[in-house]
Design a protein around this motif. Structure first.
Motif, PDB file in Angstrom:
ATOM      1  N   PHE A 132      -4.703  -5.083  -1.055  1.00 25.21           N
ATOM      2  CA  PHE A 132      -5.061  -3.633   0.035  1.00 25.21           C
ATOM      3  C   PHE A 132      -6.151  -2.863  -1.016  1.00 25.21           C
ATOM      4  O   PHE A 132      -6.283  -3.230  -2.059  1.00 25.21           O
ATOM      5  CB  PHE A 132      -3.819  -2.919   0.107  1.00 25.21           C
ATOM      6  CG  PHE A 132      -3.211  -2.402  -1.189  1.00 25.21           C
ATOM      7  CD1 PHE A 132      -2.344  -3.002  -1.892  1.00 25.21           C
ATOM      8  CD2 PHE A 132      -3.603  -1.088  -1.718  1.00 25.21           C
ATOM      9  CE1 PHE A 132      -1.714  -2.652  -3.040  1.00 25.21           C
ATOM     10  CE2 PHE A 132      -3.146  -0.571  -2.704  1.00 25.21           C
ATOM     11  CZ  PHE A 132      -2.077  -1.118  -3.456  1.00 25.21           C
ATOM     12  N   SER A 182      -5.546   4.414   1.744  1.00 24.32           N
ATOM     13  CA  SER A 182      -5.256   3.014   1.249  1.00 24.32           C
ATOM     14  C   SER A 182      -5.823   2.379   2.607  1.00 24.32           C
ATOM     15  O   SER A 182      -5.337   2.608   3.896  1.00 24.32           O
ATOM     16  CB  SER A 182      -3.847   2.722   0.826  1.00 24.32           C
ATOM     17  OG  SER A 182      -3.248   2.842   2.062  1.00 24.32           O
ATOM     18  N   PHE A 183      -6.226   1.208   2.465  1.00 22.71           N
ATOM     19  CA  PHE A 183      -6.637   0.233   3.696  1.00 22.71           C
ATOM     20  C   PHE A 183      -5.908  -0.947   3.468  1.00 22.71           C
ATOM     21  O   PHE A 183      -6.093  -1.655   2.459  1.00 22.71           O
ATOM     22  CB  PHE A 183      -8.119   0.206   3.720  1.00 22.71           C
ATOM     23  CG  PHE A 183      -9.009   1.228   3.863  1.00 22.71           C
ATOM     24  CD1 PHE A 183      -9.328   1.899   2.805  1.00 22.71           C
ATOM     25  CD2 PHE A 183      -9.400   1.853   5.205  1.00 22.71           C
ATOM     26  CE1 PHE A 183     -10.110   3.286   2.728  1.00 22.71           C
ATOM     27  CE2 PHE A 183     -10.304   3.025   5.238  1.00 22.71           C
ATOM     28  CZ  PHE A 183     -10.344   3.829   3.952  1.00 22.71           C
ATOM     29  N   VAL A 184      -5.088  -1.283   4.564  1.00 21.40           N
ATOM     30  CA  VAL A 184      -4.541  -2.500   4.552  1.00 21.40           C
ATOM     31  C   VAL A 184      -5.547  -3.709   4.950  1.00 21.40           C
ATOM     32  O   VAL A 184      -6.272  -3.250   5.856  1.00 21.40           O
ATOM     33  CB  VAL A 184      -3.386  -2.575   5.411  1.00 21.40           C
ATOM     34  CG1 VAL A 184      -2.061  -1.529   4.847  1.00 21.40           C
ATOM     35  CG2 VAL A 184      -3.632  -2.118   6.826  1.00 21.40           C
ATOM     36  N   ALA A 211       0.771  -1.482   0.074  1.00 21.77           N
ATOM     37  CA  ALA A 211      -0.163   0.030  -0.088  1.00 21.77           C
ATOM     38  C   ALA A 211       0.818   1.137  -0.140  1.00 21.77           C
ATOM     39  O   ALA A 211       0.691   2.136  -0.911  1.00 21.77           O
ATOM     40  CB  ALA A 211      -0.997   0.177   1.299  1.00 21.77           C
ATOM     41  N   TYR A 234       0.537   8.601   7.521  1.00 26.51           N
ATOM     42  CA  TYR A 234      -0.135   7.561   7.975  1.00 26.51           C
ATOM     43  C   TYR A 234      -1.055   7.924   8.821  1.00 26.51           C
ATOM     44  O   TYR A 234      -0.852   8.971   9.647  1.00 26.51           O
ATOM     45  CB  TYR A 234       1.126   6.731   8.962  1.00 26.51           C
ATOM     46  CG  TYR A 234       2.094   5.829   8.119  1.00 26.51           C
ATOM     47  CD1 TYR A 234       3.351   6.348   8.010  1.00 26.51           C
ATOM     48  CD2 TYR A 234       1.654   4.916   7.779  1.00 26.51           C
ATOM     49  CE1 TYR A 234       4.564   5.558   7.456  1.00 26.51           C
ATOM     50  CE2 TYR A 234       2.557   3.795   7.032  1.00 26.51           C
ATOM     51  CZ  TYR A 234       3.898   4.359   6.846  1.00 26.51           C
ATOM     52  OH  TYR A 234       4.812   3.834   6.257  1.00 26.51           O
ATOM     53  N   ASN A 252      -3.018   2.856   8.188  1.00 26.39           N
ATOM     54  CA  ASN A 252      -3.325   3.102   6.747  1.00 26.39           C
ATOM     55  C   ASN A 252      -2.442   4.449   6.182  1.00 26.39           C
ATOM     56  O   ASN A 252      -2.055   5.264   6.886  1.00 26.39           O
ATOM     57  CB  ASN A 252      -4.781   3.400   6.520  1.00 26.39           C
ATOM     58  CG  ASN A 252      -5.632   2.243   6.860  1.00 26.39           C
ATOM     59  OD1 ASN A 252      -5.282   1.253   6.599  1.00 26.39           O
ATOM     60  ND2 ASN A 252      -6.846   2.575   7.735  1.00 26.39           N
ATOM     61  N   PHE A 299     -12.091  -4.706   5.796  1.00 22.80           N
ATOM     62  CA  PHE A 299     -11.325  -3.482   5.984  1.00 22.80           C
ATOM     63  C   PHE A 299     -11.814  -2.510   7.149  1.00 22.80           C
ATOM     64  O   PHE A 299     -13.165  -2.405   7.115  1.00 22.80           O
ATOM     65  CB  PHE A 299     -11.156  -2.825   4.811  1.00 22.80           C
ATOM     66  CG  PHE A 299     -10.517  -3.463   3.814  1.00 22.80           C
ATOM     67  CD1 PHE A 299     -11.171  -4.417   2.859  1.00 22.80           C
ATOM     68  CD2 PHE A 299      -8.919  -3.367   3.463  1.00 22.80           C
ATOM     69  CE1 PHE A 299     -10.433  -5.197   1.555  1.00 22.80           C
ATOM     70  CE2 PHE A 299      -8.368  -4.001   2.580  1.00 22.80           C
ATOM     71  CZ  PHE A 299      -9.256  -4.916   1.582  1.00 22.80           C
TER      72      PHE A 299
END
Lengths: 244, 139
Positions: A228, A88-90, A54, B117, B122, A111
């Motif tokens: 991701f 962005s979402f891990v 990500a 972050y 995220n 998520f």
């Protein structure tokens, strides 16, 4: 700032900021920039410091977006240029129904959406998963479909909402991008609920294939190839999403 | 009565003023009383100096700039002045206590993007519009 500051006119005593004023100033700039107001947790362990998928993807996006910052105010081109915010979402959890279990096989990803700021409109959302060439004698053509898990049911299959379908060949390798924008309407309704995405793979004749056997990598993949999700937002006075 | 011009107006140059140089009636960058004419000045916001690099991935900082300087009559075309500012600075000459000079302010702004972050690790990319001064002028 770090640059050469103008010299104050003669006779104007240069005032140094006290530590408290400096902290207040920092907090003000943080608020304008929408940055979280506290340092990140301690540096992650060495293994986790490897570049992850990500951040790598977002850094490329940053360079692309920073490149057109100067054009701000111009006609809003589609996609990236219209976005004010990209998140962005891990992937947090992964549930796999693989070989040995009843069919159909699938991979499910969760998520945490609680970080999505209020007042933003989703203009696009995509799920990215890395595919290696399949090592099993599979049919050449595979169909990968993505669904949103709308509601889990105790005594039967969950309620699913179709999002996207991509067709590829078993020997293909690279990032597979699935469009999950249609799921975003529900995010605005129940923000505090995790988003569940379920991925199926089928052969040309409709037989269910274990996504892992088809070469799709999940949480156990190297950090730079873990799946991701990326969501593009645009600030909007009204929370409803503009139809794409 | 307008103060007699101390020297002939320089030939009007038709190129746009460099963003960090807005020549006024005088060739050099100094207006009446030795104050600078309205122009853009360097101002760098350093995330590094602010100690934020533990969660800001990029950039290390950005040039925000700021506008400062005199908006003294006559506001010729190089000072990005609005018509209203020209009239206001003329009236200021006649009634300095009643009407202030025009203000030196940004006339064009652009965005800056920050990659950082959030508290769930995220990665966020946020574009902040109107954060960088591209040009200054008299308003």
């Amino acid at each position: 700032g770090g640059g050469p500051s103008p010299h104050p006119p003669a006779g104007c005593p240069q005032r140094r900021l006290g530590p408290r004023e400096r902290r207040d100033l920092q907090r003000e700039i943080l608020a304008v920039l929408g940055l979280p107001g506290r340092p990140r947790p301690r540096a992650p362990p060495a293994a986790a410091r490897l570049p992850a998928s990500a951040p790598l993807f977002m850094l490329d996006l940053y360079h692309a977006m920073a490149g057109d910052d100067d054009e701000d105010g111009g006609p809003r081109e589609r996609g990236l240029g219209r976005a004010d915010l990209v998140m962005s979402f891990v992937n947090m959890v992964e549930l796999d129904r693989t070989l040995g279990h009843q069919e159909p096989h699938w991979k499910e990803f969760r998520f945490d959406l609680t970080q999505i700021p209020a007042g933003e409109t989703v203009t696009a959302a995509e799920f990215r998963i890395y595919k290696l060439p399949s090592t099993h004698p599979l049919n050449r053509t595979l169909h990968v479909s993505m669904f949103e898990v709308v509601r889990e049911q105790a005594n039967r299959e969950s309620d699913l909402f179709f999002l996207d379908l991509q067709t590829l060949r078993a020997e293909d390798e690279g990032w597979l991008v699935l469009d999950v924008t249609a799921a975003s309407d529900r995010w605005l309704l129940n923000r505090n609920k995790d988003l569940g995405l379920r991925l199926f793979v089928e052969t040309e004749d409709g037989r269910s294939v274990d996504p892992g056997l088809a070469g799709l990598l999940g949480r156990r993949a190297p950090r730079s190839k873990q799946p991701f999700m990326v969501t593009f937002f645009r600030e909007s006075p009204n929370p409803t999403r503009v139809p794409r | 009565a307008v103060r007699s011009l101390r020297r002939r107006l320089p030939k009007k140059s038709n190129e746009l003023p460099q963003p960090n140089k807005l020549p006024g009636i005088f060739d050099d960058a100094h207006g009446s009383h030795g104050r600078q004419v309205c122009r853009r000045h360097e101002l760098y916001v350093s995330f590094q100096d602010l100690g934020w690099l533990d969660w800001v991935i990029a950039p290390q900082g950005y040039s925000a700039y700021y506008c400062e300087g005199e908006c003294s009559f006559p506001l010729d075309s190089c000072m990005n002045a609005t018509n209203h500012a020209i009239v206001q600075s003329l009236v200021h000459l006649m009634k300095p206590d009643a009407v202030p000079k025009a203000c030196c302010a940004p006339t064009k702004l652009s965005a800056t993007s920050v990659l950082y972050y959030d508290s769930s690790n995220n990665v966020i990319l946020r574009k902040h519009r109107n954060m960088v001064v591209k040009a200054c002028g008299c308003h």
